[in-house]
Design a protein around this motif. Structure first.
Motif, PDB file in Angstrom:
ATOM      1  N   HIS C 105       0.833  -1.204   0.000  1.00 25.83           N
ATOM      2  CA  HIS C 105       0.000   0.000   0.000  1.00 25.83           C
ATOM      3  C   HIS C 105       0.866   1.252   0.000  1.00 25.83           C
ATOM      4  O   HIS C 105       0.591   2.216  -0.708  1.00 25.83           O
ATOM      5  N   TRP C 106       1.945   1.209   0.777  1.00 20.21           N
ATOM      6  CA  TRP C 106       2.830   2.374   0.850  1.00 20.21           C
ATOM      7  C   TRP C 106       3.522   2.610  -0.495  1.00 20.21           C
ATOM      8  O   TRP C 106       3.593   3.745  -0.980  1.00 20.21           O
ATOM      9  N   VAL C 107       4.004   1.519  -1.095  1.00 22.74           N
ATOM     10  CA  VAL C 107       4.695   1.661  -2.382  1.00 22.74           C
ATOM     11  C   VAL C 107       3.769   2.286  -3.421  1.00 22.74           C
ATOM     12  O   VAL C 107       4.162   3.165  -4.189  1.00 22.74           O
ATOM     13  N   VAL C 108       2.512   1.862  -3.397  1.00 19.72           N
ATOM     14  CA  VAL C 108       1.587   2.327  -4.425  1.00 19.72           C
ATOM     15  C   VAL C 108       1.075   3.737  -4.131  1.00 19.72           C
ATOM     16  O   VAL C 108       0.965   4.564  -5.032  1.00 19.72           O
ATOM     17  N   SER C 109       0.786   4.017  -2.868  1.00 18.56           N
ATOM     18  CA  SER C 109       0.082   5.268  -2.583  1.00 18.56           C
ATOM     19  C   SER C 109       0.979   6.374  -2.045  1.00 18.56           C
ATOM     20  O   SER C 109       0.628   7.547  -2.162  1.00 18.56           O
ATOM     21  N   ALA C 110       2.097   6.044  -1.430  1.00 14.80           N
ATOM     22  CA  ALA C 110       2.895   7.098  -0.802  1.00 14.80           C
ATOM     23  C   ALA C 110       4.209   7.377  -1.532  1.00 14.80           C
ATOM     24  O   ALA C 110       4.647   8.520  -1.614  1.00 14.80           O
ATOM     25  N   LEU C 111       4.811   6.333  -2.064  1.00 11.40           N
ATOM     26  CA  LEU C 111       6.102   6.532  -2.721  1.00 11.40           C
ATOM     27  C   LEU C 111       6.024   7.542  -3.874  1.00 11.40           C
ATOM     28  O   LEU C 111       6.907   8.406  -4.010  1.00 11.40           O
ATOM     29  N   ILE C 140      10.532   8.911   5.317  1.00 12.00           N
ATOM     30  CA  ILE C 140      10.501   8.183   6.589  1.00 12.00           C
ATOM     31  C   ILE C 140       9.242   8.464   7.390  1.00 12.00           C
ATOM     32  O   ILE C 140       8.962   7.759   8.358  1.00 12.00           O
ATOM     33  N   GLY C 141       8.470   9.463   6.985  1.00 11.93           N
ATOM     34  CA  GLY C 141       7.242   9.762   7.724  1.00 11.93           C
ATOM     35  C   GLY C 141       6.038   9.015   7.181  1.00 11.93           C
ATOM     36  O   GLY C 141       5.196   8.536   7.951  1.00 11.93           O
ATOM     37  N   THR C 142       5.942   8.890   5.835  1.00 13.41           N
ATOM     38  CA  THR C 142       4.751   8.251   5.272  1.00 13.41           C
ATOM     39  C   THR C 142       4.614   6.766   5.627  1.00 13.41           C
ATOM     40  O   THR C 142       3.485   6.294   5.736  1.00 13.41           O
ATOM     41  N   PRO C 143       5.725   6.009   5.823  1.00 13.80           N
ATOM     42  CA  PRO C 143       5.494   4.621   6.260  1.00 13.80           C
ATOM     43  C   PRO C 143       4.741   4.550   7.585  1.00 13.80           C
ATOM     44  O   PRO C 143       3.878   3.685   7.772  1.00 13.80           O
ATOM     45  N   THR C 144       5.061   5.473   8.508  1.00 16.57           N
ATOM     46  CA  THR C 144       4.316   5.485   9.764  1.00 16.57           C
ATOM     47  C   THR C 144       2.854   5.801   9.505  1.00 16.57           C
ATOM     48  O   THR C 144       1.961   5.190  10.103  1.00 16.57           O
ATOM     49  N   LEU C 145       2.603   6.756   8.607  1.00 21.21           N
ATOM     50  CA  LEU C 145       1.215   7.079   8.275  1.00 21.21           C
ATOM     51  C   LEU C 145       0.502   5.858   7.700  1.00 21.21           C
ATOM     52  O   LEU C 145      -0.646   5.574   8.044  1.00 21.21           O
ATOM     53  N   SER C 146       1.202   5.115   6.830  1.00 27.24           N
ATOM     54  CA  SER C 146       0.585   3.919   6.250  1.00 27.24           C
ATOM     55  C   SER C 146       0.282   2.883   7.331  1.00 27.24           C
ATOM     56  O   SER C 146      -0.761   2.230   7.300  1.00 27.24           O
ATOM     57  N   LEU C 147       1.211   2.732   8.284  1.00 29.39           N
ATOM     58  CA  LEU C 147       1.000   1.749   9.355  1.00 29.39           C
ATOM     59  C   LEU C 147      -0.182   2.146  10.236  1.00 29.39           C
ATOM     60  O   LEU C 147      -1.036   1.316  10.568  1.00 29.39           O
ATOM     61  N   LEU C 148      -0.222   3.435  10.617  1.00 31.58           N
ATOM     62  CA  LEU C 148      -1.348   3.895  11.428  1.00 31.58           C
ATOM     63  C   LEU C 148      -2.646   3.733  10.650  1.00 31.58           C
ATOM     64  O   LEU C 148      -3.668   3.292  11.191  1.00 31.58           O
TER      65      LEU C 148
END
Lengths: 226, 241, 225
Positions: C105-111, C140-148
């Motif tokens: 999800h992070w790779v697709v939506s945040a990267l 380094i911030g968006t992975p935390t957002l994805s996890l939350l």
């Protein structure tokens, strides 16, 4: 509200020489105000098909989900080869395959891709093995179509293919006959027979007779408590 | 020890014990809050800078403290419920949330009332007020998640998980807001309740805090008892009651 | 079965493949990110001084909001077609599997946001010295957002409440990321050292990586009960 006892131990033949694979002890499950079952115990030796039957809404699916470990029972314990599944969840999961109402296939992936994914979560197989299985369940011509366009019966067959490839000792099947034609239903019966013959065991919720050999068969009749 | 813990956590035992304790805590809360109010509004001298306006801290500070205490208690109870599968703990957590949200709201309202004469505005992005605001949303999220689950058992576990994650996050949120605030506003704004406080101002405050604590305990037990009644409506001990 | 991580690659590959089958949906968070950023100059003013001052907040706020966008599908579609229960019962460690799903999800939506962030930053007149901090902070911030977000998604899966509840659950928890991320960019834009907030973002990421997969896995189990 009153809640009668389950009838789990009825009809159990004593098969002393066989290993008891699964034991469920004094299970109790509530859904909101309703007690679906209470004091329900099951003992499942190898080479057995446990046929769970009963009217709609009596809790067959809920029982199967409890036996899978998807739902937490209010009371009771389930053991796989003597060990509580709570302590050994992943071990237990590798030992069984689950086929629920939903097939668990992605609509955007082809039948072949879905099968490859489901199986690769459990073990390594090569293309040839998978193609053989697709052939066995009669999906060769539809193998490269996205699951979106497959009929309900074809998806059911694909589901069977994943069960066959799972190499699981215990099959837990919820209404496997739904949407299948006569040939498909016979196929399930045949699969259950050969699964038992090779030392496996199965729990099947179904309204109709399974047709498996009598020596493998056990019954669990559930009552409607509403 | 373990046995007595489980015995305490049994609903009938809790129901009786809480029924016995409620009047005691209720009376203590009433007396302490009355004494504290009198001490705070009448006996304590006016602040030389803020005049009589400072007296709102006798409500503001205890409610802010209680809001944090309520969140911690809620998360602890939920954690106990999740780990040891104790339904009573979930009932306590569920009972604590609305009380905590009310305390948070009270802290925000009094902070804003205090802000008007002191800062000349109803709302300032003061670190503590902002933290309280986020805390209010944490409470509301917990309560909404609970309301969205039809099944009590599922609601217990899902919202309990959220509370536990939230309580790990609360110090981080608090710290980040403090840091953000210090970076932007400096020390120009007087922080609520921070100026040196004299003894005759302090004792009513402490009395009010203990009083609020007793009040919290009273309401919590009343609410938890009604939660227990609702959850155990099919059980035998309740029919014998 | 080879090692506890074998399931990670399988699930990651499947989710990425699924995402690439629907390139239109995949572009949504990115378009949303660009749109939100574009809305602020329209609502405020085209004044470069003003935009430069608010750019860090706008960019990070937009990143936070777009990270919420596709979340309800993260577990929702798997829940509906039954593959979520198959994942849960697959015999793999569930925290590892949900981490794989969150990574996809992070790779697709945040990267993609990290990549286009400098473009938007330049459109908001953010000085070039701050671009690196912006990208690194987002990285380094968006992975935390994805996890939350994944935790919120798992908690609300199957409830049919839509994304309003999800936002209510996730946004308050995500405030520290917004604060540290935006402030880092701000510091860099003013020519100061942004390393403090970046370290804090990294620390939060490690905390989130070690704890949240367990919470997400527990939430997924609850949603299937």
């Amino acid at each position: 509200m009153p809640c009668s006892d389950g009838t789990g131990s009825e009809g159990m033949l004593s098969k002393d020489t066989q290993e008891i694979l699964m034991q469920a002890e004094a299970l109790e499950l509530w859904r909101g105000e309703r007690c679906l079952f209470r004091d329900l115990s099951i003992e499942l030796p190898e080479e057995t098909v446990l046929h769970v039957s009963g009217p709609n809404g009596c809790g067959k699916t809920s029982l199967l989900r409890v036996l899978c470990g998807l739902s937490e029972p209010e009371k009771g314990e389930i053991r796989w080869r003597g060990r509580s599944i709570r302590n050994d969840r992943e071990d237990y999961q590798q030992a069984f395959a689950w086929m629920g109402h939903l097939n668990g296939f992605k609509a955007d992936l082809s039948a072949r891709e879905n099968l490859a994914f489901s199986v690769s979560l459990r073990r390594k197989t090569d293309n040839e093995v998978r193609n053989n299985i697709l052939d066995q369940v009669g999906l060769t011509s539809a193998a490269d179509l996205p699951c979106r366009v497959l009929s309900a019966g074809q998806k059911r067959r694909l589901s069977l293919a994943t069960i066959m490839l799972s190499a699981a000792r215990l099959w837990i099947l919820d209404e496997p006959f739904t949407n299948l034609d006569a040939k498909g239903r016979d196929m399930i019966t045949g699969l259950l027979n050969s699964h038992c013959a090779s030392g496996g065991t199965a729990i099947v919720a179904a309204h109709q007779e399974l047709g498996v050999e009598q020596r493998y068969l056990q019954h669990l009749e559930m009552e409607d408590k509403s | 020890m373990w046995k007595s813990f489980h015995q305490f956590a049994s609903p009938p035992h809790f129901y009786r014990l809480a029924g016995y304790l409620i009047p005691w805590f209720g009376v203590a809360a009433l007396i302490l809050i009355l004494v504290g109010t009198y001490g705070g509004l009448v006996l304590a001298p006016a602040d030389y800078q803020q005049g009589d306006g400072f007296r709102i801290i006798y409500v503001h500070v205890p409610s802010a403290t209680m809001s944090l205490a309520a969140y911690t208690l809620m998360a602890t109870a939920a954690g106990i419920g999740l780990i040891w599968r104790i339904k009573l703990a979930h009932a306590v957590a569920a009972a604590a949330a609305p009380i905590g949200a009310s305390f948070t709201f009270l802290a925000l309202a009094t902070g804003s009332l205090w802000g008007k004469p002191m800062w000349g505005t109803w709302w300032a992005w003061d670190a503590r007020l902002t933290s309280e605001l986020i805390l209010l949303f944490l409470f509301l999220g917990y309560m909404s998640l609970r309301a969205a689950n039809d099944d009590t058992g599922k609601a217990d576990r899902a919202s309990g998980l959220l509370a536990v994650v939230g309580v790990v996050n609360v110090p981080i949120i608090h710290y980040s807001v403090e840091w953000w605030n210090s970076l932007h506003q400096g020390a120009t704004i007087i922080k609520l309740g921070e100026p040196a406080i004299t003894g005759d101002m302090l004792w009513p405050l402490l009395t009010m805090m203990v009083g609020f604590g007793c009040y919290f305990a009273t309401v919590l037990m009343i609410r938890a008892r009604s939660q227990v009644l609702q959850r155990e409506r099919n059980s035998r001990w309740l029919k014998d009651l | 079965m080879s090692g506890p991580l074998s399931g990670f690659g399988v699930v990651l590959a499947r989710d990425l493949r699924l995402a690439f089958r629907r390139p239109g949906e995949m572009a949504n968070p990115l378009l949303f990110f660009i749109l939100i950023t574009a809305i602020f100059p329209l609502g405020l003013s085209p004044e470069p001084e003003l935009l430069r001052a608010v750019a860090p907040g706008i960019l990070w706020g937009a990143a936070l909001l777009s990270s919420l966008l596709a979340l309800d599908l993260l577990f929702g579609s798997d829940y509906e077609d039954g593959s979520l229960e198959q994942l849960v019962l697959s015999g793999h460690s569930l925290p590892v599997l949900v981490l794989a799903k969150t990574t996809a999800h992070w790779v697709v939506s945040a990267l993609p946001l990290v990549v286009v962030a400098p473009l938007l930053a330049s459109a908001l007149y953010l000085p070039q010295e701050a671009w690196g901090t912006l990208m690194l902070g987002l990285l380094i911030g968006t992975p935390t957002l994805s996890l939350l977000g994944a935790m919120g998604a798992a908690l609300t899966t199957g409830l049919g409440t839509g994304s309003a509840l999800l936002s209510l659950l996730v946004l308050p928890l995500a405030t520290p990321i917004l604060i540290f991320g935006a402030r880092g960019v701000d510091l860099a834009a003013q020519g100061m050292d942004p390393v403090g907030p970046l370290y804090l973002l990294a620390a939060i990421l490690f905390l989130a990586l070690s704890l949240l997969p367990l919470a997400i896995a527990a939430a997924v189990r609850i949603s299937l009960d």
